[in-house]
Structure formats: C-alpha cells, structure tokens
Scaffold this motif. Structure first.
Motif, short mmCIF file in Angstrom:
data_model
loop_
_atom_site.label_atom_id
_atom_site.label_comp_id
_atom_site.label_asym_id
_atom_site.label_seq_id
_atom_site.Cartn_x
_atom_site.Cartn_y
_atom_site.Cartn_z
N ALA A 120 0.83 -1.20 0.00
CA ALA A 120 0.00 0.00 0.00
C ALA A 120 0.87 1.25 0.00
O ALA A 120 2.10 1.19 0.18
N THR A 121 0.22 2.39 -0.16
CA THR A 121 0.94 3.67 -0.17
C THR A 121 1.73 3.87 1.12
O THR A 121 2.86 4.36 1.10
N ALA A 122 1.13 3.48 2.26
CA ALA A 122 1.83 3.63 3.54
C ALA A 122 3.10 2.80 3.59
O ALA A 122 4.11 3.21 4.18
N ASP A 123 3.09 1.63 2.95
CA ASP A 123 4.29 0.78 2.92
C ASP A 123 5.38 1.43 2.07
O ASP A 123 6.57 1.37 2.43
N MET A 124 4.99 2.05 0.98
CA MET A 124 5.96 2.75 0.14
C MET A 124 6.59 3.92 0.89
O MET A 124 7.79 4.15 0.83
N ARG A 125 5.75 4.62 1.65
CA ARG A 125 6.26 5.75 2.43
C ARG A 125 7.24 5.27 3.49
O ARG A 125 8.26 5.93 3.77
N ALA A 126 6.94 4.12 4.09
CA ALA A 126 7.83 3.57 5.12
C ALA A 126 9.19 3.21 4.52
O ALA A 126 10.24 3.46 5.13
N MET A 184 10.58 4.55 1.80
CA MET A 184 11.28 5.79 1.46
C MET A 184 11.80 6.50 2.70
O MET A 184 12.89 7.07 2.70
N ALA A 185 11.03 6.45 3.77
CA ALA A 185 11.46 7.09 5.02
C ALA A 185 12.71 6.43 5.56
O ALA A 185 13.62 7.11 6.06
N GLU A 186 12.77 5.10 5.47
CA GLU A 186 13.96 4.40 5.95
C GLU A 186 15.18 4.81 5.15
O GLU A 186 16.27 5.03 5.71
N LEU A 187 15.03 4.93 3.85
CA LEU A 187 16.15 5.33 3.01
C LEU A 187 16.62 6.74 3.36
O LEU A 187 17.82 7.00 3.49
N ARG A 188 15.66 7.65 3.54
CA ARG A 188 16.03 9.03 3.87
C ARG A 188 16.72 9.09 5.23
O ARG A 188 17.70 9.80 5.40
N ASN A 189 16.20 8.34 6.19
CA ASN A 189 16.80 8.32 7.52
C ASN A 189 18.20 7.71 7.50
O ASN A 189 19.04 8.00 8.35
N GLY A 190 18.44 6.84 6.51
CA GLY A 190 19.75 6.23 6.37
C GLY A 190 20.74 7.08 5.60
O GLY A 190 21.87 6.65 5.35
N GLY A 191 20.32 8.26 5.19
CA GLY A 191 21.22 9.17 4.51
C GLY A 191 21.12 9.19 3.00
O GLY A 191 21.91 9.86 2.33
N THR A 192 20.16 8.45 2.42
CA THR A 192 20.00 8.46 0.96
C THR A 192 19.46 9.82 0.52
O THR A 192 18.43 10.28 1.03
N GLY A 193 20.13 10.45 -0.41
CA GLY A 193 19.71 11.76 -0.91
C GLY A 193 18.51 11.66 -1.83
O GLY A 193 18.13 10.59 -2.30
N ALA A 194 17.91 12.81 -2.11
CA ALA A 194 16.70 12.85 -2.93
C ALA A 194 16.95 12.31 -4.33
O ALA A 194 16.12 11.59 -4.89
N ARG A 195 18.10 12.63 -4.90
CA ARG A 195 18.40 12.17 -6.26
C ARG A 195 18.53 10.64 -6.30
O ARG A 195 17.97 9.98 -7.18
N SER A 196 19.25 10.08 -5.33
CA SER A 196 19.41 8.62 -5.29
C SER A 196 18.09 7.93 -4.99
O SER A 196 17.81 6.86 -5.54
N VAL A 226 2.11 1.47 -5.88
CA VAL A 226 3.53 1.62 -6.13
C VAL A 226 3.79 2.65 -7.23
O VAL A 226 4.61 3.56 -7.08
N LEU A 227 3.08 2.51 -8.34
CA LEU A 227 3.35 3.36 -9.49
C LEU A 227 2.97 4.82 -9.26
O LEU A 227 3.49 5.71 -9.93
N SER A 228 2.04 5.07 -8.34
CA SER A 228 1.62 6.45 -8.07
C SER A 228 2.47 7.14 -7.01
O SER A 228 2.28 8.33 -6.73
N THR A 229 3.43 6.42 -6.43
CA THR A 229 4.31 7.02 -5.42
C THR A 229 5.17 8.09 -6.07
O THR A 229 5.82 7.84 -7.09
N ARG A 230 5.17 9.25 -5.47
CA ARG A 230 5.91 10.37 -6.04
C ARG A 230 7.36 10.39 -5.57
O ARG A 230 7.63 10.18 -4.39
N ALA A 231 8.22 10.67 -6.50
CA ALA A 231 9.64 10.79 -6.16
C ALA A 231 9.87 12.13 -5.46
O ALA A 231 9.17 13.10 -5.74
N PRO A 232 10.83 12.20 -4.55
CA PRO A 232 11.13 13.48 -3.90
C PRO A 232 11.68 14.47 -4.91
O PRO A 232 12.35 14.10 -5.87
N LYS A 233 11.37 15.71 -4.72
CA LYS A 233 11.87 16.74 -5.62
C LYS A 233 13.32 17.05 -5.29
O LYS A 233 13.73 17.05 -4.14
#
Length: 310
Positions: free
Chosen positions: A65-71, A73-85, A111-118
């Motif tokens: 679900a959308t909430a799973d996709m957000r989770a 992405m949040a883990e990646l961001r918290n781990g230091g992954t930048g917006a571009r990566s 999944v397909l509707s999940t927006r990439a960070p700007k």
C-alpha cells in the motif's frame, strides 16, 4: 548476500532475475544499469519482507500500500539516501513492479503512483577553454613515469577532444589503435555513434602507445594500469585531482567535466545542438541542452550570427 537480500522469498528472487534478464536481452539495457536495478529492487524487496515480518511471495507483493511505500522511502532518507538517489531507486522499483503486476495480474497503483522526492538538478560546470587546456598540460606532470604521463594525457585528451565518457575511453581495445579519423563508439544502452578524432588526440594516443611498456594486443585494453591490467578510472580521477589542486580549479573539474566542456565549447563556437547531441550519444536533445552551459546572451549572439536575414 546481505541479510536483507537473503530474506527475500525464492519466488520474488526468481521474478527479479527474469525481469533483469528481459531487460538485458530484449531492451538492450547496459550492464551497469542492470546491476544498479538489481541492487535497488533487491533492497526494496528485502525491506518489504522485513516490514511485513515474513517472506513475501508474489501474491503478497500485491498487498503493498501507499503507507508501505512511504515507510520504505522514510527508511532510506533516515539512512542518509539523498533525494536524487531515492528518485533513482524508486524509478527502478516502479519499472520492476509494473512488469511484475502485468504478469501476475494485480493492481500496481499504490507503487506506481508514489511520487519521487523533488530535487534540484545540478547544472554541469564545464571548464573554460584555457582551463581545459591547462588541465591536459598539468595532468602530464603528475607522474614520474613518462609512459604514465603520456597515458593520462591521451585519456584526458579523448574526453575533451572527442567528448567521450571515461568508460568509453577506457573501453577502447588494442585493435582500435592507431585511432582512425572517425571512431565508432558504443555508449550507454549499447548505442553506437561515430565520433571524429582530432589529430591532437590521435597523436596523444600514439605517443602513449610508443612509450607503454606492456604489450597492447588487439583484444586487450588499450589503456593500461602500472601493473599491466586494464586502467582503472580512479587513476585518471586521481591525476586530475592533483592537477586541479595545482591549477586552483574547483572540485567540479573532473573527468566528466571535460566531456561537458567539449559540448559547451562546441556550442559556444556556433556548433549545431543536434549535431552535438549525436557526438555525445544522447538519446534526448534536452539532455544535451542540460549538458551545455552557454548563457542566454551568448546563445542570442550565435542565433543572430547564424540566422538567415530577411
């Protein structure tokens, strides 16, 4: 194999492998891109396995679900992954998931509707013409071995004089030399293009070949490391790093900046943008436009000089 990758179900792992094989065989995707996709999607599948607390078969993947996709992405961001990566990883996941959903017949919208960070795209920073020339001259001074100096000059001259990617220059084989006036280059996605080779570039390569102590056979790498193996791009980056320190140039004066400089200086001299696109091997003209750093005033000067007057 990482713990996360080991947790993926056999069915999901097999599906990923089939998708990657399809990309390589039918869509002519480059090996480096396939490897990047493998890592990105493996990480995603591993996260979902641990996120749900059990191996996820193909059927279970349809419940994302959308909430799973957000989770994820949040883990990646918290781990230091930048917006571009993160945007790159999401793109790989979407491509895999769209393929899988079509095969398995389930709804991929979450999944397909999940927006990439700007993120703000970094504009390329080419060197000024005199700085590019100075870089080539100063790279020659970075090694006490004449043949290594000649090698580094030859490589950097190909980057700036022919607009090659460093992987393309280092991908040349012994059979490619002596370099012809027009060189056939296989670039990203196995796309071929014809690149004119300036006399100065041919001469630089010939000087290196004359001094190289290692046998340069037809089917081996043209450019060699000090121990005789294929030259690692890190050696060129290191030489350029030392040269730019001597010249007082910024950290952006990298091997790839020489390719940027090739494109920008051609356009500044009145070169046709589409012709430059072909020389660079870009699939899109917009990519070539982003590659050049010619200001608007100079573009208007070129336009006024080249446009037929009524």
């Amino acid at each position: 194999m990482t713990p996360r990758a080991a947790a993926i179900s056999p069915a999901a792992r097999d599906a990923l492998q089939r998708w990657l094989e399809t990309l390589a065989a039918l869509e002519d995707v480059a090996e480096n891109t396939v490897a990047a996709y493998r890592g990105d999607v493996t990480d995603f599948l591993g996260f979902m396995t641990l996120h749900f607390g059990e191996p996820q078969g193909l059927g279970a993947l349809s419940d994302i679900a959308t909430a799973d996709m957000r989770a994820w992405m949040a883990e990646l961001r918290n781990g230091g992954t930048g917006a571009r990566s993160l945007a790159r990883k999401l793109s790989a996941v979407k491509r895999f998931y769209g393929w899988l959903a079509e095969r398995e017949g389930y709804e991929p919208t979450a999944v397909l509707s999940t927006r990439a960070p700007k993120f703000q795209k970094k504009l390329p920073r080419p060197l000024a013409p005199d700085a590019a020339k100075a870089m080539i001259e100063t790279v020659e001074l970075q090694s006490a071995k004449d043949w290594v100096s000649a090698r580094d000059v030859a490589v950097v001259t190909l980057l700036y004089g022919c607009g090659l990617r460093i992987s393309e220059a280092l991908g040349l084989r012994g059979q490619d030399a002596p370099l012809p006036e027009v060189l056939r280059i296989t670039g990203k996605g196995e796309k071929e293009r014809m690149v004119p080779v300036l006399p100065v570039a041919r001469a630089a390569v010939e000087r290196y070949r004359k001094l190289c102590p290692h046998p340069l056979t037809a089917d081996t790498a043209l450019f060699r490391g000090v121990r005789g193996g294929a030259l690692n791009p890190g050696a060129i980056r290191t030489a350029m790093q030392a040269a730019r320190a001597q010249l007082g140039l910024p950290d952006t004066a990298t091997p790839h900046a020489m390719r940027h400089s090739f494109a920008t200086h051609l356009l500044e001299a009145g070169g046709d943008l589409r012709a430059i696109q072909e020389l660079l091997g870009h699939a899109s003209l917009s990519t070539t436009q982003a590659y050049t750093a010619v200001d608007t005033a100079h573009l208007m000067e070129i336009y006024n000089r080249a446009h037929p007057k009524a």
